[in-house]
Design an enzyme around this catalytic site. Structure first.
Site, short mmCIF file in Angstrom:
data_model
loop_
_atom_site.label_atom_id
_atom_site.label_comp_id
_atom_site.label_asym_id
_atom_site.label_seq_id
_atom_site.Cartn_x
_atom_site.Cartn_y
_atom_site.Cartn_z
N PRO A 132 4.89 3.66 -8.72
CG PRO A 132 3.29 2.39 -9.88
CD PRO A 132 4.66 2.30 -9.28
CG PHE A 133 0.83 2.36 -6.22
CD1 PHE A 133 -0.32 2.94 -6.74
CD2 PHE A 133 1.27 1.16 -6.75
CE1 PHE A 133 -1.02 2.33 -7.76
CE2 PHE A 133 0.57 0.53 -7.78
CZ PHE A 133 -0.58 1.12 -8.29
CG ASP A 190 13.34 7.02 3.18
OD1 ASP A 190 14.12 7.48 2.32
OD2 ASP A 190 12.93 7.67 4.14
N GLY A 191 11.21 3.30 1.36
CA GLY A 191 10.87 1.89 1.23
C GLY A 191 11.31 1.35 -0.12
N GLY A 232 8.58 9.95 -2.40
CA GLY A 232 8.02 9.10 -1.34
C GLY A 232 7.39 9.94 -0.25
CB SER A 233 5.76 9.03 2.84
OG SER A 233 4.76 8.50 2.02
#
Ligand SMILES: CCCCCCCCCCCCC/C=C/[C@@H](O)[C@H](COP(=O)(O)O)NC(=O)CCCCC
Ligand SMILES: Nc1ncnc2c1ncn2[C@@H]1O[C@H](COP(=O)(O)OP(=O)(O)O)[C@@H](O)[C@H]1O
Ligand SMILES: [Ca+2]
Length: 581
Positions: A132-133, A190-191, A232-233
């Site tokens: 969720p983050f 990706d994390g 994600g980023s």
């Protein structure tokens, strides 16, 4: 199969169509008043998402009009997306009317049977992890509003876990019962993907009784596929395997049961647990950017742009010894200007090679790879000097920041990685190198950049460096300032090529000794260090010495590689980001 064949007149609105199901394809052709054929739409049954009774709508909300002579077919429709290289997949929908109820039942039965027969790898049950983050914190919304309705339409049941802590997904996959699941879906970046990768590979080795820490063993591939819903980023793994960052496209690749093998790099560290990487394993610039960015997580994806600028201004380079085993240059080259696209012939040939050469048991059979201090020295090539960055990637690493990626000709599943060495250079030169990632200009066509296609890599710091660093701080990457700047020549490639490199010791600097670069370091990072850290798919590895080995096709994703736009006639659409803002 004979029973799946069907041909009849159907109506779409007030237009008459001749519809044909021939097993592999479902086609409908408009027929005019004079019985002449007009436009044909042809859909491979492997891309039919669902067949429903009545007149049905799914997105943005489900609605059903239960009419007894109608049925609705949902299928994959391709669109070009502005600014990206891949194709967007959208849910196409056509509502057909039949002359009779019996014919409608026959169409529904035959279409459903045909899908089962010709698309046998579709998942039925999925385990979904939502971070969720991740990214802009929209993972939950993306999953529930865009992905879940498609899974429901396709008859996929899912068990959803919204994570409450880092590594929860990894631990679940390592320990919990996974029976009945066909695959795992990662909603995050990706994390988060890296967590799932570690969980699944670890689990496969546990079950096969393989010691994954031994760099010489052949690892067992996981039997579960991974689907990535980008939230994600960087979303590099999604972008490099699908060609767009788009949750609906990714969900449809999962639904149709696509399969894309993926190389995985095992990163062995002497005194820390084994890690795996599929996108970027980077020391120097990319390690520093990641370490800096962790302090600014609150900025979301922008933290990388901010930290990238800060670290660039710090103008750092690091001493290192890089050793590598080159891959067979006859098979491919990182500078051959080809791209790994869907159905890639280099990867297909590797599949044959890997299947035929892999040991049948898959257990601890020895390969020719050596341990950290190992043997087979004749295969290793060694270079030493100062580097801006050392990067190893099993794939192109294409992402929105760099649409062709760190190594545009890298292959997803050829059993090799690309080792990129960026030697120390002036700030303008390094900026030129970075800037070329944003365009189609060749980032390897620079005198201080080398790229090698490799099977394994070792990295270490010249011994005096690390010892001094440890002596002064007790840990490798802490506040050591740099001093005593001089120049030495260090041999690369066993002396065949010489690089002029800066020599620095790890002693504390006095104010007088501080250069403008280190002054900047004082501003942005408050520390400078003789050693960097590794960026392993977005996770910081606070060590310097690593041994890396590429394991060919260790994972399978629900993807098919980037589709060649030239092979698919499709409309232009700019809605890649229009669903969730
Ligand atoms: C002057 C313009 C400079 C532009 C430079 C662009 C170079 C971009 C290359 C990016 C390669 C990214 C490889 C992927 C790495 C990810 O594993 C990692 C973690 O991602 P996530 O979990 O989604 O946060 N991302 C990064 O390390 C970000 C690197 C950004 C560097 C600027
Ligand atoms: N509930 C959670 N709380 C905190 N961290 C989490 C949680 N779930 C996953 N993580 C971790 O967050 C990290 C970043 O996740 P990711 O989805 O890749 O986002 P981003 O791309 O923004 O970095 C991952 O390394 C993962 O282990
Ligand atoms: Ca590869």
């Amino acid at each position: 199969m004979e029973t799946e064949k069907l041909e009849s007149t159907l109506w779409v609105g007030n237009k008459r169509y001749r519809a044909v199901l021939n097993g592999w394809h479902f086609k409908w052709t408009e027929v005019d008043k004079n019985n002449r054929d007009k436009n044909t739409i042809s859909v491979p049954v492997s891309e039919v998402v669902g067949v429903e009774e009545g007149r049905v709508e799914i997105l943005p909300q489900k609605s059903v009009e239960d009419t007894d002579k109608d049925f609705t077919v949902f299928y994959v429709k391709r669109c070009r997306s502005g600014g990206t290289y891949g194709l967007l997949w959208r849910l196409g929908r056509t509502q057909f009317s039949c002359p009779s109820r019996v014919l409608k039942d026959q169409w529904i039965t035959n279409l459903r049977t045909s899908v089962k027969t010709h698309s046998p790898r579709r998942p039925h049950r999925l385990l979904v992890f939502i971070n969720p983050f991740g990214g802009k914190k929209k993972g939950r919304k993306i999953y529930h509003s865009l992905v879940a309705p498609l899974f429901e339409l396709a008859g996929i049941s899912s068990h959803v876990i919204v994570t409450e802590r880092a590594n929860q997904a990894r631990d679940h996959l390592l320990k919990k019962d996974l029976i009945g699941f066909d695959g795992v879906v990662c909603v995050g970046g990706d994390g988060m993907f890296s967590e799932i990768l570690h969980g699944l590979i670890g689990r496969a080795q546990q079950e096969a009784g393989i010691c994954e820490n031994d760099p010489s063993v052949t690892l067992q591939p996981s039997s579960l596929h991974i689907g990535i819903i980008p939230a994600g980023s960087t979303d590099c793994v999604c972008y490099a395997t699908v060609g767009v960052i788009d949750p609906v496209t990714s969900a449809l690749h999962i639904v149709v049961g696509d399969s894309q093998p993926l190389d995985v790099c095992a990163v062995h560290q002497a005194s820390a647990p084994l890690r795996y990487s599929v996108s970027l394993l980077g020391y120097g610039f990319y390690g520093d950017v990641l370490a800096e960015s962790e302090k600014h997580r609150w900025m979301g994806p922008l933290r990388y742009d901010f930290s990238g600028t800060m670290v660039y201004l710090c103008n750092r380079s690091y001493a290192g010894i890089v050793q590598y085993i080159p891959a067979d240059p006859v098979l491919s080259s990182p500078r051959d200007r080809t791209r790994c696209l869907s159905g890639c012939s280099v990867c297909s040939r590797s599949t044959e090679r890997l299947i035929h050469h892999s040991p049948d048991s898959g257990s601890s059979s020895r390969s020719h790879y050596s341990h950290f201090n190992g043997d087979s020295a004749d295969e290793w090539v060694s270079v030493e000097g100062r580097f801006r960055c050392v990067s190893l990637t099993c794939m192109s690493c294409a992402c929105p920041r760099s649409p062709l990626g760190l190594s545009p000709s890298a292959h997803l599943a050829d059993g090799t990685g690309d080792l990129i060495l960026v030697w120390d250079t002036n700030p303008l030169g390094f900026l030129k190198y970075l800037y070329r990632h944003t365009s189609a200009q060749d980032q390897f066509d620079l005198p201080f950049v080398e790229v090698h296609r490799v099977k394994a890599v070792r990295f270490s710091v010249p011994s005096s460096k690390e010892e001094e660093d440890y002596e002064e701080t007790g840990e490798p990457s802490s506040a050591i300032s740099e001093a005593e700047t001089g120049y030495v020549e260090s041999a690369s490639r066993s002396g065949s090529q010489m690089h002029l490199t800066e020599k620095r010791s790890g002693r504390e600097m006095t104010d007088k000794q501080k250069t403008p670069d280190s002054f900047l370091c004082g501003l942005c990072c408050s520390k400078s260090s003789a050693v960097s850290v590794w960026n392993c798919d977005g996770e910081i590895l606070p060590i310097t010495e690593v041994f890396c080995r590429i394991h060919g096709q260790l994972l399978h994703l629900y993807a098919r590689g980037i589709e060649d736009q030239a092979l698919h006639g499709c409309s232009v659409e700019n809605e890649a980001t229009s669903y969730i803002n």
